[in-house]
Write a protein that holds these residues in place. Structure first.
Motif, PDB file in Angstrom:
ATOM      1  N   LEU A 119      -5.552   0.001  -8.731  1.00 21.98           N
ATOM      2  CA  LEU A 119      -5.264   0.863  -7.590  1.00 21.98           C
ATOM      3  C   LEU A 119      -3.780   1.168  -7.545  1.00 21.98           C
ATOM      4  N   LYS A 120      -3.465   2.353  -6.985  1.00 18.57           N
ATOM      5  CA  LYS A 120      -2.066   2.725  -6.873  1.00 18.57           C
ATOM      6  C   LYS A 120      -1.385   1.873  -5.801  1.00 18.57           C
ATOM      7  N   VAL A 135       3.452   2.107  -8.829  1.00 20.24           N
ATOM      8  CA  VAL A 135       2.887   1.208  -9.833  1.00 20.24           C
ATOM      9  C   VAL A 135       1.377   1.175  -9.693  1.00 20.24           C
ATOM     10  N   LEU A 136       0.716   0.665 -10.718  1.00 23.84           N
ATOM     11  CA  LEU A 136      -0.710   0.387 -10.624  1.00 23.84           C
ATOM     12  C   LEU A 136      -0.874  -1.105 -10.561  1.00 23.84           C
ATOM     13  N   GLN A 196      -9.267  -7.931  -5.148  1.00 20.25           N
ATOM     14  CA  GLN A 196     -10.272  -6.947  -4.723  1.00 20.25           C
ATOM     15  C   GLN A 196     -10.652  -5.970  -5.830  1.00 20.25           C
ATOM     16  N   LYS A 197      -9.936  -5.980  -6.961  1.00 21.47           N
ATOM     17  CA  LYS A 197     -10.173  -5.074  -8.087  1.00 21.47           C
ATOM     18  C   LYS A 197      -9.973  -3.618  -7.675  1.00 21.47           C
ATOM     19  N   ARG A 201      11.152   2.086   7.762  1.00 26.90           N
ATOM     20  CA  ARG A 201      11.641   2.075   9.139  1.00 26.90           C
ATOM     21  C   ARG A 201      11.910   0.638   9.612  1.00 26.90           C
ATOM     22  N   ASP A 248       6.627   4.521   4.485  1.00 27.87           N
ATOM     23  CA  ASP A 248       7.457   5.002   5.601  1.00 27.87           C
ATOM     24  C   ASP A 248       7.650   3.929   6.668  1.00 27.87           C
ATOM     25  N   GLU A 249       6.559   3.227   6.976  1.00 31.25           N
ATOM     26  CA  GLU A 249       6.656   2.193   8.009  1.00 31.25           C
ATOM     27  C   GLU A 249       7.548   1.044   7.567  1.00 31.25           C
ATOM     28  N   ASP A 286       0.674   4.154   1.348  1.00 31.32           N
ATOM     29  CA  ASP A 286       0.941   4.897   2.579  1.00 31.32           C
ATOM     30  C   ASP A 286       1.623   4.039   3.645  1.00 31.32           C
ATOM     31  N   GLN A 311       0.858  -1.197   0.000  1.00 32.82           N
ATOM     32  CA  GLN A 311       0.000   0.000   0.000  1.00 32.82           C
ATOM     33  C   GLN A 311       0.893   1.247   0.000  1.00 32.82           C
ATOM     34  N   ILE A 337     -11.225   0.749  -8.408  1.00 27.38           N
ATOM     35  CA  ILE A 337     -12.429   1.570  -8.384  1.00 27.38           C
ATOM     36  C   ILE A 337     -12.617   2.156  -9.765  1.00 27.38           C
ATOM     37  N   THR A 338     -13.836   2.064 -10.302  1.00 23.94           N
ATOM     38  CA  THR A 338     -14.095   2.582 -11.636  1.00 23.94           C
ATOM     39  C   THR A 338     -14.148   4.105 -11.609  1.00 23.94           C
TER      40      THR A 338
END
Lengths: 409, 113
Positions: free
Chosen positions: B56-57, B33-34, B39-40, B18, B14-15, B11, B9, B42-43
């Motif tokens: 999703l990114k 990347v995409l 889970q597919k 670390r 950073d974790e 975000d 993911q 979002i359109t």
């Protein structure tokens, strides 16, 4: 009627209008890539939402025929009776409609300022309902008390030339309440929230500075010497505050940043807003310098220490700057600048400082209590915060089905 | 030597960084990347036209390590990137044949760190 005055106020209304898109870019650049559209959207949506609310009943509540000093009646709802003729209590030289649309732009930008506090985690539907309620139950009454013919704080002698209390303190303190209630963003302590596009933020600040001349000098409601005074104090305070913030950064971190300079400029513009038509150009220099230092401390020291997630520093810039400006008006105001104003502390009238403080305190208490209530109401009915998955993916995709930037061509 | 590719993911970067640092893994390459898993995405909708992007990114992290560091790196990636929700991503571990440091011409074990 005076065609010069009318032309200036209409042009000023357009200048104030451009501040809200300016604010959108100012905020949008500071957000993360996945949320930039949500901030642009919220600002533009408010232009539509409050633009209609104002014509429908907002203007009447704020400036309509007074009821006990507390609120306007609905006699002017739908702009009935608000026409091409001047309304003497507000201005003898411009059409009532020109005054109305100039004030409309203030009603639009004030709730838009709050957007920065709950950025990146609010549900769009809840946002829209909250803003409509806030504009109606917080902005309109406070604008009435301070500015309207018969408003009780105005009768008490409170000075707020262009909206230090009405616009910046009311929105800034409401922003603090909102970010405390909605909570910190996911990852507050362990992820980077670095601005995704600082050039946008600088562009936004440029539009804000430009538009602020309409905001402040337009508040003279005439193309006269007072407008020129407000114009000059506005520019001077912004310049002084930008330098002060840059200097504070250099002292603390060894480098001045562009985000720091533009933040300082906005802080200076906020602080001079209540004072610009009551103080001399020379007085605007200490007002601006102090604004840069005070807001720098509010943003860089106070916020991390207290740990509230005011995402884009609405409280630190607008409430702190507006508070200082309101006090500064009580210190530096002079009747030599504006006969309709009052003398401040430095001109032998310490009482003015007291009046300013009372007006400030009343508006703070009212805005805090009402924002808290409206938040609880909307949160109970709709739910103010998005889910974890929505917040992680970003508001652009999950609230608006759009993306600002593509990864693949 | 192994080449570890992790899709995580955005975000969580950073974790993860670390956690890897704590495991003494300092070197990495990161890219946007995409992607899509089960889970597919979002359109997206633009002026009424649906864009079936369905992606999703994500962020791709690539790390080259000696054998001793394989498990610590995987543990650190898990620790930093895991939320327990769908979409947390995957870790791929590949055999790595050769490493050359461009500046010195050093090879393999000496060049990797």
């Amino acid at each position: 009627m005076n065609s010069g005055d009318t032309a200036w106020v209409l042009a000023s209304a357009a200048l104030v209008l451009i501040m809200t898109p300016g604010l959108a870019f100012f905020y949008g650049g500071m957000a993360r890539r996945k949320n930039v559209l949500s901030l642009l959207m919220q600002c533009f949506f408010i232009m539509c939402l409050v633009g209609l609310q104002w014509v429908a009943f907002g203007y009447s509540l704020a400036f309509g025929p007074d009821i006990n000093g507390l609120i306007g009646s609905l006699d002017w709802a739908g702009l009935v009776g608000v026409g091409a003729k001047p309304f003497d209590a507000y201005s003898k030289t411009i059409p009532h409609l020109a005054f109305m649309i100039f004030q409309c732009m203030f009603a639009v930008i004030t709730p838009a300022l709050i957007v920065g506090a709950f950025a990146e985690r609010i549900r769009f539907s809840a946002f829209a309902v909250f803003i409509l309620l806030w504009a109606t139950f917080v902005y309109d009454p406070i604008a009435h008390w301070v500015w309207a013919d018969g408003g009780w704080l105005k009768k008490m002698g409170a000075l707020d030339f262009a909206g230090g209390i009405v616009v910046h303190v009311s929105s800034g303190v409401s922003a603090l309440v909102m970010c405390l209630l909605i909570g910190r963003r996911i990852g507050y302590s362990n992820t980077s929230f670095a601005p995704h596009n600082l050039p946008f933020t600088v562009l936004g600040a440029a539009l804000l500075w430009f538009g602020w001349f309409g905001f402040n000098a337009g508040s003279a409601l005439a193309a006269d010497g007072l407008a020129a005074n407000a114009f000059v104090t506005t520019n001077t305070a912004a310049a002084a505050a930008g330098l002060a913030w840059a200097f504070m950064e250099w002292l603390k971190n060894g480098a001045s940043t562009v985000l720091g300079v533009v933040s300082g400029i906005v802080a200076g513009l906020v602080a001079i807003t209540p004072a610009c038509g009551f103080v001399s150009p020379l007085a605007s220099i200490p007002i601006g310098l102090a604004a840069g230092v005070i807001c720098f401390y509010a943003v860089a020291e106070l916020k991390p220490r207290l740990g509230y997630d005011d995402a884009l520093d609405v409280f630190g810039v607008h409430c702190a700057g507006g508070t200082w400006g309101t006090i500064a008006t009580g210190i530096f105001a002079s009747r030599l600048i504006n006969e309709a104003g009052a003398d401040g502390l430095l001109f032998g009238n310490p009482n003015q400082l007291l009046v300013q403080a009372v007006c400030f305190a009343v508006c703070i208490v009212y805005a805090v209590a009402m924002t808290w209530m409206l938040y609880k109401l909307v949160d109970a009915v709709i739910g103010m915060r998005v889910g974890v998955r929505e917040e992680t993916i970003g508001l652009d995709l999950t609230q608006h089905n759009e993306a600002a930037y593509t990864v693949l061509e | 030597m192994k080449y570890i590719v992790a899709i995580i993911q955005p975000d969580k970067v950073d974790e993860v960084k670390r956690a890897l640092e704590e495991a003494n893994v300092q070197l990495m390459t990161v890219s946007n990347v995409l992607g899509r898993g089960r889970q597919k995405g979002i359109t997206e909708v633009y002026r009424g036209a649906k864009e079936m992007q369905d992606m999703l990114k994500k962020v791709k992290i690539e790390i080259a390590v000696n054998e001793d560091f394989v498990e610590p790196a995987i543990t650190a990636l898990m620790k930093g990137a895991r939320t327990g929700e769908i979409g947390d991503g995957k870790i791929f571990v590949l055999d790595l044949h050769e490493v050359v440091r461009i500046r010195t011409g050093e090879r393999d074990g000496n060049a990797i760190g």
